[in-house]
Each structure stands twice: as C-alpha cells, then as structure tokens.
Design a protein around this motif. Structure first.
Motif, PDB file in Angstrom:
ATOM      1  N   VAL A  80     -12.190  -1.514   1.448  1.00 50.12           N
ATOM      2  CA  VAL A  80     -11.023  -1.946   2.432  1.00 50.12           C
ATOM      3  C   VAL A  80     -10.165  -0.858   2.922  1.00 50.12           C
ATOM      4  O   VAL A  80     -11.038   0.023   2.864  1.00 50.12           O
ATOM      5  CB  VAL A  80      -9.800  -2.515   1.232  1.00 50.12           C
ATOM      6  N   MET A  81      -9.477  -0.978   4.064  1.00 39.49           N
ATOM      7  CA  MET A  81      -8.701   0.326   4.914  1.00 39.49           C
ATOM      8  C   MET A  81      -7.501   0.072   3.629  1.00 39.49           C
ATOM      9  O   MET A  81      -6.458  -1.422   3.461  1.00 39.49           O
ATOM     10  CB  MET A  81      -8.833  -0.316   5.507  1.00 39.49           C
ATOM     11  N   VAL A  82      -6.989   0.904   2.979  1.00 40.50           N
ATOM     12  CA  VAL A  82      -5.724   1.253   2.347  1.00 40.50           C
ATOM     13  C   VAL A  82      -4.736   1.657   3.984  1.00 40.50           C
ATOM     14  O   VAL A  82      -4.827   2.640   4.216  1.00 40.50           O
ATOM     15  CB  VAL A  82      -5.438   2.091   1.222  1.00 40.50           C
ATOM     16  N   LEU A  83      -3.615   0.989   3.539  1.00 42.77           N
ATOM     17  CA  LEU A  83      -2.392   1.153   4.597  1.00 42.77           C
ATOM     18  C   LEU A  83      -1.519   1.742   3.736  1.00 42.77           C
ATOM     19  O   LEU A  83      -0.745   1.195   2.691  1.00 42.77           O
ATOM     20  CB  LEU A  83      -1.655   0.459   5.876  1.00 42.77           C
ATOM     21  N   GLU A  84      -1.288   3.267   4.317  1.00 37.47           N
ATOM     22  CA  GLU A  84       0.218   3.568   3.617  1.00 37.47           C
ATOM     23  C   GLU A  84       1.095   3.848   4.287  1.00 37.47           C
ATOM     24  O   GLU A  84       0.889   4.939   5.365  1.00 37.47           O
ATOM     25  CB  GLU A  84      -0.321   5.128   2.024  1.00 37.47           C
ATOM     26  N   GLY A  85       2.439   3.854   4.100  1.00 34.01           N
ATOM     27  CA  GLY A  85       4.038   4.425   4.741  1.00 34.01           C
ATOM     28  C   GLY A  85       4.842   3.407   4.671  1.00 34.01           C
ATOM     29  O   GLY A  85       5.057   2.246   3.806  1.00 34.01           O
ATOM     30  N   PRO A  86       6.126   3.638   5.245  1.00 34.60           N
ATOM     31  CA  PRO A  86       7.188   2.870   4.933  1.00 34.60           C
ATOM     32  C   PRO A  86       6.732   1.183   5.824  1.00 34.60           C
ATOM     33  O   PRO A  86       6.054   0.937   5.756  1.00 34.60           O
ATOM     34  CB  PRO A  86       7.816   3.057   6.361  1.00 34.60           C
ATOM     35  N   THR A  87       7.746   0.500   4.760  1.00 33.92           N
ATOM     36  CA  THR A  87       7.205  -0.608   4.258  1.00 33.92           C
ATOM     37  C   THR A  87       7.263  -1.660   5.832  1.00 33.92           C
ATOM     38  O   THR A  87       6.103  -2.343   6.319  1.00 33.92           O
ATOM     39  CB  THR A  87       8.895  -1.599   3.300  1.00 33.92           C
ATOM     40  N   THR A  88       8.608  -1.615   6.611  1.00 39.93           N
ATOM     41  CA  THR A  88       8.027  -2.436   7.898  1.00 39.93           C
ATOM     42  C   THR A  88       7.188  -2.325   9.005  1.00 39.93           C
ATOM     43  O   THR A  88       6.808  -2.593   9.743  1.00 39.93           O
ATOM     44  CB  THR A  88       9.404  -1.693   8.999  1.00 39.93           C
ATOM     45  N   GLN A  89       6.802  -0.446   9.187  1.00 41.34           N
ATOM     46  CA  GLN A  89       5.420  -0.133   9.871  1.00 41.34           C
ATOM     47  C   GLN A  89       3.546  -0.586   8.956  1.00 41.34           C
ATOM     48  O   GLN A  89       3.433  -1.045  10.021  1.00 41.34           O
ATOM     49  CB  GLN A  89       5.438   1.415  10.309  1.00 41.34           C
TER      50      GLN A  89
END
Length: 306
Positions: A80-89
């Motif tokens: 899997v690729m985990v995406l982390e950051g501000p909700t909108t982005q």
C-alpha cells in the motif's frame, strides 16, 4: 492548532497513536480540528514492486502531490501507499492516485510501461497504440524536422511568423520558401485565427505539405486553452484526411513559448486524436505525436492509455 484553547489533553502512544482525554464536547471538537489539519489514507497497489518505485515515477511524470507525504508499506498481505498530510490535499491526491492505480489493475498500464518511458533514447518510439477503430498512434521523443510523414504540423502563431520554437526549427529545416509562402498567405487572407489551420509547402522537409496550426497562448484565451487546442488538432487531422494523406506528425502545440501547461496540452491533443480515431471511412491511418521533451512524451502516453 491550539488557538482555540481546547480543554483536552493529548497522550502520544508508542505506536504513533494519539489519545485525546477530556470533556466529551471539547474532545470531539479537538478531534475534528485534528482531522481537518492532518489525514492519513492508503492506496492499495496491485504490484508489490511499485511500493518503492512509485514516488519516483510520480515525480518524473509531473504528478502533483505537493503537501502530501508518501510512505510505501509492504507486507505479506500486499503493498500500500500511505498518504499523509492536510485533509484537502490528501483527499485530492488519493482521488487522482486511485484513478491511476485503477488503470494498473485493469492492465492498461504496467510497470514495464513506466520503465520503457524512462529509458527510451533518441527518436525511437516511446510507445505505440492502435485505437479502437484501427488508427495507429505513435508517441516519439525526438526532432520533428527529421521525421518523414505525408504531413507535418507546425505550432504556428496568427501571423505565421516562424521566429521561435518548433516553428523556427521547421522553417529553418524546410528552407526560406516556407516563410515566403506563409507571409504571402497572411497578406492575402489576414491573420490566422486561433484554432485554425492553413497549408503551405513543406520545402526541404520530408513531407508533402506543412500544416500550420495556430494554438492558444496561455492567459490570452479566457480559460478556453484546451477547447481551442482541441479545435486546432481536430482541424489538422481532418484536413490531412481530406487531402488523402496516410500519415501526419504533430508536435505538442502551445506547450512551448505559448506557455500552456504540458498536462493540458497533452490531454487536449490526445482527446482530439481519440475523437478523430472514432470516425470511420478515413484515409489517414497513422498519427505521430512527437516532441523533444521526455516529460511530454510520458503525458501523451498516459492520456492515450486512460
């Protein structure tokens, strides 16, 4: 984060979790504030080998994931690729990345495709496609002035003044007759409107005719850059077919000195080519999309595969 002064306490666990303690309403409000600030989401990958390679490929493709951190994770159950950051982005990047991965799942793109684009050299075809109605589309990274086709398309301005970019290269390679004929044409009929195409000699170029397609300039088309570019490509393809040409080569019109983003140009051009390919009873059987920029060749190939 602490500007509202929530009456809640945060406790950080060893497994990177955060527990919020306090009155129910304050905890719920702080929890919502945290969710608005940062979000972690995952995209499942169809091929484990993509876990480490994908971030590099995305950067090379110009895939915008600014503001989002990508964490590849592999395990016995898959990757899997985990995406982390501000909700909108994160939400926006996940949406676009899911669409790309969907193509991978459906085998419309595969890892070898990325590698072939990455290591292609010279004027060799980057990729070759046969559209549903039999139209052959080749993507090349190279010099259009050295290409042989029944018709070559020039990225022209409304004055047919071939003073820069692809226009200058084609004019120099084809000889002074191209500019002389272009000047006479404008004196006779006036400036060429954006989206229109006119024909001149190809001079010393390896073609029967040179088609001058006037593309839009960024910031001067009232947001209609894509529509006008599609019109120019539509016209060039249909004109080639009317003249009973078998092959035509197009550069990525408007992507150079005209300043239209590569993603917009490539999508508009491919959209027009696919629309033309859906028509029956045509003489034109081969369309060559060519540009010197490697990144643009990747964009063209991506849109053709989607």
């Amino acid at each position: 984060m602490n500007q509202v002064q929530y009456r809640a306490q945060a406790q950080f666990g060893s497994d990177s979790t955060v527990s919020l303690l306090g009155h129910t309403r304050e905890v719920e409000e702080l929890s919502e504030a945290v969710k608005q600030f940062i979000l972690q989401s995952t995209v499942r990958l169809p091929f484990p080998e993509l876990a480490q390679e994908l971030p590099t490929f995305l950067k090379e493709w110009g895939f915008d994931f600014s503001g989002v951190t990508l964490h590849p994770v592999t395990s016995s159950s898959g990757a899997v690729m985990v995406l982390e950051g501000p909700t909108t982005q994160v939400t926006e990047v996940k949406k676009r990345l899911d669409a790309l991965v969907d193509c991978l799942v459906q085998d419309r793109i595969h890892t070898g495709f990325f590698l072939s684009l990455r290591f292609s050299e010279g004027d060799a075809p980057v990729a070759s496609y046969i559209l549903s109605d039999g139209l052959q589309v080749l993507v090349r990274q190279g010099d259009i002035t050295k290409l042989e086709a029944d018709a070559l398309v020039n990225a022209a301005n409304e004055d047919l003044d071939h003073c820069g970019g692809v226009a200058l290269a084609l004019s120099k390679a084809g000889g002074p007759e191209i500019q002389r004929e272009s000047k006479a044409l404008v004196e006779h009929i006036g400036k060429i409107p954006t989206g229109d195409v006119v024909v001149t000699t190809g001079g010393n170029l390896l073609c029967k005719k040179l088609l001058h397609a006037v593309g839009p300039t960024a910031g001067r088309a009232d947001g209609r850059e894509r529509l006008l570019l599609e019109k120019a490509v539509d016209t060039a393809l249909n004109l080639s077919d009317t003249m009973e040409f078998r092959s035509v080569a197009l550069p990525c019109i408007s992507s150079g000195v005209f300043g239209v983003p590569l993603a917009v140009c490539s999508e508009a051009i491919v959209s027009a080519v696919k629309r033309f390919g859906s028509q029956g009873g045509r003489s034109l059987s081969k369309v060559i999309l060519i540009d010197t920029k490697e990144e643009l060749a990747r964009w063209l190939s991506l849109w053709l595969r989607l």
